[in-house]
Design a protein around this motif. Structure first.
Motif, PDB file in Angstrom:
ATOM      1  N   ARG A  55      -8.152   5.242 -10.386  1.00 39.60           N
ATOM      2  CA  ARG A  55      -7.292   4.823 -11.496  1.00 39.60           C
ATOM      3  C   ARG A  55      -6.980   3.333 -11.324  1.00 39.60           C
ATOM      4  O   ARG A  55      -6.510   2.910 -10.267  1.00 39.60           O
ATOM      5  CB  ARG A  55      -5.989   5.623 -11.494  1.00 39.60           C
ATOM      6  CG  ARG A  55      -6.189   7.102 -11.667  1.00 39.60           C
ATOM      7  CD  ARG A  55      -4.929   7.904 -11.464  1.00 39.60           C
ATOM      8  NE  ARG A  55      -3.826   7.493 -12.324  1.00 39.60           N
ATOM      9  CZ  ARG A  55      -2.742   8.245 -12.553  1.00 39.60           C
ATOM     10  NH1 ARG A  55      -2.621   9.435 -11.973  1.00 39.60           N
ATOM     11  NH2 ARG A  55      -1.788   7.812 -13.348  1.00 39.60           N
ATOM     12  N   GLN A  56      -7.242   2.551 -12.372  1.00 41.98           N
ATOM     13  CA  GLN A  56      -6.976   1.114 -12.324  1.00 41.98           C
ATOM     14  C   GLN A  56      -6.049   0.719 -13.465  1.00 41.98           C
ATOM     15  O   GLN A  56      -6.380   0.888 -14.639  1.00 41.98           O
ATOM     16  CB  GLN A  56      -8.279   0.317 -12.429  1.00 41.98           C
ATOM     17  CG  GLN A  56      -8.077  -1.189 -12.372  1.00 41.98           C
ATOM     18  CD  GLN A  56      -7.423  -1.653 -11.080  1.00 41.98           C
ATOM     19  OE1 GLN A  56      -7.942  -1.393  -9.995  1.00 41.98           O
ATOM     20  NE2 GLN A  56      -6.274  -2.318 -11.167  1.00 41.98           N
ATOM     21  N   TRP A 106      -3.189  10.982  -2.670  1.00 45.56           N
ATOM     22  CA  TRP A 106      -3.599   9.707  -3.249  1.00 45.56           C
ATOM     23  C   TRP A 106      -3.192   8.533  -2.374  1.00 45.56           C
ATOM     24  O   TRP A 106      -2.228   8.587  -1.612  1.00 45.56           O
ATOM     25  CB  TRP A 106      -3.076   9.537  -4.675  1.00 45.56           C
ATOM     26  CG  TRP A 106      -1.592   9.702  -4.862  1.00 45.56           C
ATOM     27  CD1 TRP A 106      -0.913  10.868  -5.090  1.00 45.56           C
ATOM     28  CD2 TRP A 106      -0.602   8.667  -4.837  1.00 45.56           C
ATOM     29  NE1 TRP A 106       0.428  10.633  -5.208  1.00 45.56           N
ATOM     30  CE2 TRP A 106       0.660   9.288  -5.056  1.00 45.56           C
ATOM     31  CE3 TRP A 106      -0.645   7.298  -4.649  1.00 45.56           C
ATOM     32  CZ2 TRP A 106       1.850   8.573  -5.104  1.00 45.56           C
ATOM     33  CZ3 TRP A 106       0.547   6.572  -4.690  1.00 45.56           C
ATOM     34  CH2 TRP A 106       1.766   7.208  -4.920  1.00 45.56           C
ATOM     35  N   GLN A 107      -3.986   7.451  -2.510  1.00 47.38           N
ATOM     36  CA  GLN A 107      -3.751   6.199  -1.797  1.00 47.38           C
ATOM     37  C   GLN A 107      -3.758   5.069  -2.826  1.00 47.38           C
ATOM     38  O   GLN A 107      -4.496   5.130  -3.807  1.00 47.38           O
ATOM     39  CB  GLN A 107      -4.836   5.949  -0.746  1.00 47.38           C
ATOM     40  CG  GLN A 107      -5.049   7.102   0.241  1.00 47.38           C
ATOM     41  CD  GLN A 107      -5.910   8.210  -0.337  1.00 47.38           C
ATOM     42  OE1 GLN A 107      -6.911   7.956  -1.013  1.00 47.38           O
ATOM     43  NE2 GLN A 107      -5.526   9.462  -0.088  1.00 47.38           N
ATOM     44  N   VAL A 126       0.861  -1.176   0.000  1.00 48.51           N
ATOM     45  CA  VAL A 126       0.000   0.000   0.000  1.00 48.51           C
ATOM     46  C   VAL A 126       0.897   1.226   0.000  1.00 48.51           C
ATOM     47  O   VAL A 126       2.043   1.179   0.451  1.00 48.51           O
ATOM     48  CB  VAL A 126      -0.958   0.016   1.209  1.00 48.51           C
ATOM     49  CG1 VAL A 126      -2.000  -1.079   1.084  1.00 48.51           C
ATOM     50  CG2 VAL A 126      -0.182  -0.110   2.520  1.00 48.51           C
ATOM     51  N   ALA A 127       0.379   2.335  -0.518  1.00 46.81           N
ATOM     52  CA  ALA A 127       1.175   3.556  -0.605  1.00 46.81           C
ATOM     53  C   ALA A 127       0.313   4.779  -0.316  1.00 46.81           C
ATOM     54  O   ALA A 127      -0.906   4.773  -0.544  1.00 46.81           O
ATOM     55  CB  ALA A 127       1.819   3.690  -1.980  1.00 46.81           C
ATOM     56  N   LEU A 128       0.967   5.824   0.171  1.00 46.66           N
ATOM     57  CA  LEU A 128       0.339   7.117   0.409  1.00 46.66           C
ATOM     58  C   LEU A 128       1.219   8.175  -0.230  1.00 46.66           C
ATOM     59  O   LEU A 128       2.444   8.175  -0.028  1.00 46.66           O
ATOM     60  CB  LEU A 128       0.210   7.382   1.912  1.00 46.66           C
ATOM     61  CG  LEU A 128      -0.388   8.740   2.327  1.00 46.66           C
ATOM     62  CD1 LEU A 128      -1.840   8.844   1.881  1.00 46.66           C
ATOM     63  CD2 LEU A 128      -0.263   8.912   3.842  1.00 46.66           C
ATOM     64  N   ARG A 148      -5.495   3.037  -7.583  1.00 46.51           N
ATOM     65  CA  ARG A 148      -5.153   4.307  -6.938  1.00 46.51           C
ATOM     66  C   ARG A 148      -6.396   5.183  -6.807  1.00 46.51           C
ATOM     67  O   ARG A 148      -7.161   5.330  -7.748  1.00 46.51           O
ATOM     68  CB  ARG A 148      -4.084   5.042  -7.741  1.00 46.51           C
ATOM     69  CG  ARG A 148      -3.667   6.391  -7.160  1.00 46.51           C
ATOM     70  CD  ARG A 148      -2.599   7.053  -8.008  1.00 46.51           C
ATOM     71  NE  ARG A 148      -1.337   6.322  -7.980  1.00 46.51           N
ATOM     72  CZ  ARG A 148      -0.264   6.670  -8.682  1.00 46.51           C
ATOM     73  NH1 ARG A 148      -0.299   7.737  -9.472  1.00 46.51           N
ATOM     74  NH2 ARG A 148       0.845   5.948  -8.611  1.00 46.51           N
ATOM     75  N   LEU A 149      -6.573   5.762  -5.619  1.00 46.44           N
ATOM     76  CA  LEU A 149      -7.617   6.752  -5.373  1.00 46.44           C
ATOM     77  C   LEU A 149      -6.963   8.116  -5.225  1.00 46.44           C
ATOM     78  O   LEU A 149      -5.978   8.263  -4.492  1.00 46.44           O
ATOM     79  CB  LEU A 149      -8.393   6.402  -4.101  1.00 46.44           C
ATOM     80  CG  LEU A 149      -9.358   5.224  -4.173  1.00 46.44           C
ATOM     81  CD1 LEU A 149      -9.884   4.904  -2.783  1.00 46.44           C
ATOM     82  CD2 LEU A 149     -10.521   5.525  -5.120  1.00 46.44           C
ATOM     83  N   GLU A 150      -7.536   9.128  -5.904  1.00 46.02           N
ATOM     84  CA  GLU A 150      -6.977  10.479  -5.863  1.00 46.02           C
ATOM     85  C   GLU A 150      -8.020  11.472  -5.376  1.00 46.02           C
ATOM     86  O   GLU A 150      -9.198  11.374  -5.735  1.00 46.02           O
ATOM     87  CB  GLU A 150      -6.516  10.919  -7.255  1.00 46.02           C
ATOM     88  CG  GLU A 150      -5.387  10.104  -7.845  1.00 46.02           C
ATOM     89  CD  GLU A 150      -5.017  10.554  -9.242  1.00 46.02           C
ATOM     90  OE1 GLU A 150      -3.825  10.503  -9.579  1.00 46.02           O
ATOM     91  OE2 GLU A 150      -5.934  10.956 -10.001  1.00 46.02           O
ATOM     92  N   GLN A 151      -7.565  12.434  -4.568  1.00 42.51           N
ATOM     93  CA  GLN A 151      -8.380  13.577  -4.176  1.00 42.51           C
ATOM     94  C   GLN A 151      -7.699  14.809  -4.777  1.00 42.51           C
ATOM     95  O   GLN A 151      -6.606  15.191  -4.359  1.00 42.51           O
ATOM     96  CB  GLN A 151      -8.480  13.706  -2.659  1.00 42.51           C
ATOM     97  CG  GLN A 151      -9.133  12.509  -1.972  1.00 42.51           C
ATOM     98  CD  GLN A 151      -8.160  11.361  -1.730  1.00 42.51           C
ATOM     99  OE1 GLN A 151      -7.079  11.573  -1.178  1.00 42.51           O
ATOM    100  NE2 GLN A 151      -8.527  10.160  -2.141  1.00 42.51           N
ATOM    101  N   ARG A 152      -8.349  15.427  -5.758  1.00 39.16           N
ATOM    102  CA  ARG A 152      -7.728  16.464  -6.573  1.00 39.16           C
ATOM    103  C   ARG A 152      -8.329  17.836  -6.267  1.00 39.16           C
ATOM    104  O   ARG A 152      -9.551  18.004  -6.264  1.00 39.16           O
ATOM    105  CB  ARG A 152      -7.926  16.132  -8.059  1.00 39.16           C
ATOM    106  CG  ARG A 152      -7.520  14.729  -8.452  1.00 39.16           C
ATOM    107  CD  ARG A 152      -7.963  14.385  -9.855  1.00 39.16           C
ATOM    108  NE  ARG A 152      -7.375  15.262 -10.844  1.00 39.16           N
ATOM    109  CZ  ARG A 152      -7.919  15.510 -12.036  1.00 39.16           C
ATOM    110  NH1 ARG A 152      -9.090  14.966 -12.369  1.00 39.16           N
ATOM    111  NH2 ARG A 152      -7.311  16.317 -12.890  1.00 39.16           N
ATOM    112  N   ASP A 153      -7.456  18.825  -6.037  1.00 39.38           N
ATOM    113  CA  ASP A 153      -7.894  20.193  -5.758  1.00 39.38           C
ATOM    114  C   ASP A 153      -7.198  21.154  -6.709  1.00 39.38           C
ATOM    115  O   ASP A 153      -5.962  21.160  -6.802  1.00 39.38           O
ATOM    116  CB  ASP A 153      -7.577  20.568  -4.316  1.00 39.38           C
ATOM    117  CG  ASP A 153      -8.430  19.806  -3.320  1.00 39.38           C
ATOM    118  OD1 ASP A 153      -9.655  20.029  -3.298  1.00 39.38           O
ATOM    119  OD2 ASP A 153      -7.883  18.966  -2.576  1.00 39.38           O
TER     120      ASP A 153
END
Length: 230
Positions: A142-143, A106-107, A84-86, A125-130
């Motif tokens: 993202r897969q 992202w996670q 897992v990554a952060l 990957r899950l991203e929270q974009r601002d």
């Protein structure tokens, strides 16, 4: 269990390929682009690693600057095959009106394995974009599925292919509606010149769902990545 897992992996790859073909068949504006990337990583402890990426990208047949991505992260090994990554990403994009600046948290979950001489991996990957001019946060999934095979026994050179599907998980004014955001499909070669480092070079097809009544954007990308392990 291993056979079931392999069948699921093949099914997922086929589904991603079919999605890519149907998505790419839509009418699109086209451009030739150049993407380069430097990825460095090293060991922090027996189970944790650091990674730092720098990615300059160019558009209009490689003549104009398009985007810069700086992406550091820390990963933790759950097993020999999974981690897992952060991470964080700073993204600067040159548009016709201005230079936009984006911050991403992202996670990520990664899994890798081998089947005969094929090495394959999956990355979620899950991203929270601002964006700097908006209060709305865009959430994106993202897969990626990736596979490689040596061109000859004991060769340092490998044939490489991967596909990554991007899906918006919510509606925002600046990142678009929920649903398929873009797809990237890559085919090329990998030179693994030692156990920790490698170079990847090939063709990347990027199709972006622009949204509204506008045509999709299709980019033909010469992509190169240099991975350096410490």
């Amino acid at each position: 269990m291993r056979l079931i897992s392999k069948r699921k992996t093949v099914a997922s790859l086929l589904a991603a390929s079919l999605t890519t073909m149907s998505f790419s068949s839509m009418a699109a504006e086209e451009d030739v682009r150049l993407w380069t990337s430097l990825v460095m990583d090293g060991e922090l402890t027996d189970s944790t690693r650091w990674t730092a990426e720098i990615q300059p990208r160019f558009k209009n047949s490689g003549k104009e600057f398009d985007q810069l991505i700086v992406r550091p992260s820390v990963s933790y090994a759950l097993s020999k095959q999974s981690s897992v990554a952060l991470g964080y990403a700073y993204v600067e994009t040159e548009t016709a009106q201005r230079t936009s600046k984006e911050d991403r948290l992202w996670q990520q979950f990664s899994y890798q394995s081998k089947w005969n001489d094929f090495s394959w991996s999956s990355r979620t990957r899950l991203e929270q974009r601002d964006l700097d001019i908006s209060d709305e946060t865009s959430h994106r999934l993202r897969q990626m599925f990736r596979a490689s095979h040596p061109v000859a026994p004991e060769s340092e050179w490998h044939a490489l292919a991967w596909n990554e599907l991007f899906i918006n998980l919510n509606d925002t004014a600046w990142a678009g509606r929920s649903g398929i955001n873009q797809n990237r499909a890559f085919a090329g070669v990998m030179w693994r010149y030692d156990k920790k480092s490698r170079v990847e070079l090939g063709y990347l097809n990027q199709v972006i769902n622009v949204g509204g009544n506008r045509e999709n954007q299709m980019n033909h990308v010469l992509a190169s990545t240099w991975f350096i392990g410490f």
